[in-house]
Design an enzyme around this catalytic site. Structure first.
Site, short mmCIF file in Angstrom:
data_model
loop_
_atom_site.label_atom_id
_atom_site.label_comp_id
_atom_site.label_asym_id
_atom_site.label_seq_id
_atom_site.Cartn_x
_atom_site.Cartn_y
_atom_site.Cartn_z
N GLU A 131 -13.80 5.05 8.57
CA GLU A 131 -13.12 6.02 7.70
C GLU A 131 -12.67 7.15 8.61
OE1 GLU A 131 -14.28 9.56 4.65
OE2 GLU A 131 -15.45 7.71 4.44
N ARG A 175 -9.01 15.43 8.88
CA ARG A 175 -9.37 16.79 9.28
C ARG A 175 -8.68 17.18 10.57
NH1 ARG A 175 -15.90 16.09 9.16
NH2 ARG A 175 -16.05 14.96 7.18
N LYS A 206 -17.30 8.26 -4.07
CA LYS A 206 -18.04 8.86 -2.96
C LYS A 206 -19.00 9.91 -3.53
CE LYS A 206 -17.18 11.37 1.38
NZ LYS A 206 -16.13 11.77 2.34
#
Length: 320
Positions: free
Chosen positions: A41, A45, A129
């Site tokens: 994943e 960012r 999540k």
């Protein structure tokens, strides 16, 4: 979407990667493959995230690559164009969820409270999540909320590591865990690929939890099975247990009342999850006898034999 979610379940641990240099993406992905965790994943960012996804998807296609920290539709479309197979967001974004559903893409929105989980359930999602996991109550926080949302399955991320991994994966509503401990920034920047591989292998070993279940001995008939089992019990103080097709000396030795698989018998290896064990052993080239597969009411495998015998013994995976 079903295929991707099932693949994530079988892999079990999804490395969450924040990468600053796209040139390191391919060797990093190769280190994950060597460590038996062919998934990533890659978060948005950093400025290198999109290009890292593109390079992994193109050059290491065996890695299931997704995009994390996706905050809006523009980032989502860029990630998908780069080759991301699933989308992860830190919180619940209704527009993003709807956008992914329209495209038939698996989306895992962050849900840590009843309000977000209600939105996810009403949107028809089955996978979400749970972030940040440890700071939001950990596995006990998930267990407190999960019964209210029976169709939701959770991927906790944030504070998960090798030590608490099985606290999470031991709960059947958790379909995978995300983690950064095997891909920390200093390991990536220092190009410590062998160390990343080692940590990944250690995590997989913990997740699968292989241990000897019992040894099965092929006896010629019921009389020999009873005699053998009782003799072992007399010597070692095991408890004798008679059964329909076999007798047990404690839980360590099964004496079959008729010759079964294997020239001498079988060795049962217990594991935390048979389906994950099948997947990860398959990465090593191990093959299984599909005719021997036994499943539970949910369709999960609870037992299966390997095709290969060792030392005259058939090998049998069983669920703990």
């Amino acid at each position: 979407m079903v295929q991707i979610s099932e693949q994530i379940f079988k892999i079990g641990i999804i490395p969450v990667i924040a990468i600053d240099d796209a040139d390191k993406a391919v060797p990093l992905a190769c280190a994950l493959v060597k460590g038996d965790l062919p998934a990533a994943e890659v978060t948005f960012r950093t400025a290198a995230g999109e290009e890292a996804i593109r390079r992994i998807a193109a050059e290491v296609p065996e890695v299931l690559v997704g995009a994390g920290t996706v905050l809006n539709l523009e980032q989502c479309d860029r990630a998908l164009a780069a080759g991301a197979k699933f989308i992860v967001s830190p919180g619940y974004n209704e527009a993003l969820v709807a956008h992914c559903q329209e495209k038939g893409v698996l989306v895992l929105p962050g849900c840590v409270n009843a309000s977000d989980m209600t939105r996810a359930a009403n949107a028809g999602l089955e996978y979400v999540k749970f972030f940040p996991a440890e700071q939001s109550g950990g596995v006990n926080g998930i267990k407190a909320l999960a019964p209210v949302f029976p169709k939701l399955n959770f991927m906790p991320t944030g504070g998960v590591n090798t030590k608490n991994l099985m606290d999470y994966l031991g709960y059947d509503r958790i379909f995978a865990c995300g983690g950064t401990w095997m891909v920390k920034k200093d390991l990536i920047e220092g190009e410590k690929w062998d160390e990343i591989t080692r940590i990944c292998k250690d995590a997989v070993k913990t997740m699968l939890g292989f241990e000897l279940g019992h040894v099965g001995i092929n006896c010629q008939d019921a009389g020999q099975a009873e005699q053998t089992a009782k003799a072992l019990c007399a010597i070692f103080g095991f408890e004798y247990k008679a059964g329909n097709s076999s007798d047990f000396a404690g839980s360590a030795v099964e004496c079959n009342k008729a010759p079964g698989r294997g020239a001498h018998g079988h060795i049962a290896i217990r594991t935390n999850n048979v389906d994950r064990a099948i997947y990860h052993l398959g990465l090593q080239g191990v093959k299984f006898d599909e005719s021997s597969r036994k499943t539970d009411a949910k369709g999960r495998t609870k037992a299966i034999y390997l095709q290969e015998e060792l030392g005259g013994f058939a090998l049998h995976l069983v669920q703990k």
